[in-house]
Write an enzyme that holds these catalytic residues in place. Structure first.
Site, mmCIF file in Angstrom:
data_model
loop_
_atom_site.group_PDB
_atom_site.id
_atom_site.type_symbol
_atom_site.label_atom_id
_atom_site.label_comp_id
_atom_site.label_asym_id
_atom_site.label_seq_id
_atom_site.Cartn_x
_atom_site.Cartn_y
_atom_site.Cartn_z
ATOM 1 N N CYS A 72 -1.610 -0.442 -8.274
ATOM 2 C CA CYS A 72 -1.245 -0.002 -6.922
ATOM 3 C C CYS A 72 -2.436 0.681 -6.253
ATOM 4 O O CYS A 72 -2.829 1.783 -6.648
ATOM 5 C CB CYS A 72 -0.031 0.930 -7.041
ATOM 6 N N CYS A 75 -1.886 4.106 -4.733
ATOM 7 C CA CYS A 75 -1.729 5.117 -5.805
ATOM 8 C C CYS A 75 -3.108 5.585 -6.271
ATOM 9 O O CYS A 75 -3.335 6.785 -6.462
ATOM 10 C CB CYS A 75 -0.987 4.532 -7.006
#
Ligand code: ZN
Length: 145
Positions: A72, A75
């Site tokens: 991600c 993230c």
């Protein structure tokens, strides 16, 4: 309010009783079991359901968990902001990161639909959550509000 709070050690999981006043003064003791610092200004990495339950369920100060995964991009972009927020917030608040790939059952338990998602826990119970990558000061504000 009790003068002492239970804090699960992020290293060994041992339970420690710490005087609330010392935490408020920005001091934190070492773990009575493994002798590592209970706070080192870094988010605690959680990669199993057991580790999550021990840390979040047995810690009596607020815990902010960042649900994330290595694939991600947002993230990964938020990671240094989250780490900086840990330095701002500890030892009043514990910051931890749950790897949703390593512990999907925890992501499922909390019905995580998108990452990054942050959840603020109090005594093991969800207080509130926020989805999407945010910066250091917004993370600090989320944890303190
Ligand atoms: Zn320990």
């Amino acid at each position: 309010m009790s003068d002492n709070v239970i804090i699960a050690c992020p290293h060994c999981g041992g339970l420690n009783r710490a005087p609330r006043a010392r935490l408020g003064a920005g001091e934190a003791p070492d773990c009575g079991r493994c002798h590592a610092p209970l706070f080192d200004g870094r988010p605690t990495e959680l990669s199993s359901a057991d580790a999550f339950d021990r840390l979040v369920g047995k810690t009596e100060i607020p815990v902010v968990v960042d649900f994330w995964a290595g694939w991600c991009g947002p993230c990964r972009a938020m990671a240094p902001e989250f780490a900086a927020a840990a330095r701002d917030l500890e030892p009043a608040v514990r910051l931890a990161k749950l790897d949703t790939e390593a512990a999907p059952e925890i992501a499922q338990r909390y019905n995580i639909r998108g990452i990054p998602t942050m959840i603020l826990f109090g005594n093991g119970r969800e207080i509130k959550r926020q989805s999407g990558a945010i910066g250091r000061s917004a993370i600090v504000a989320f944890a303190r509000a």
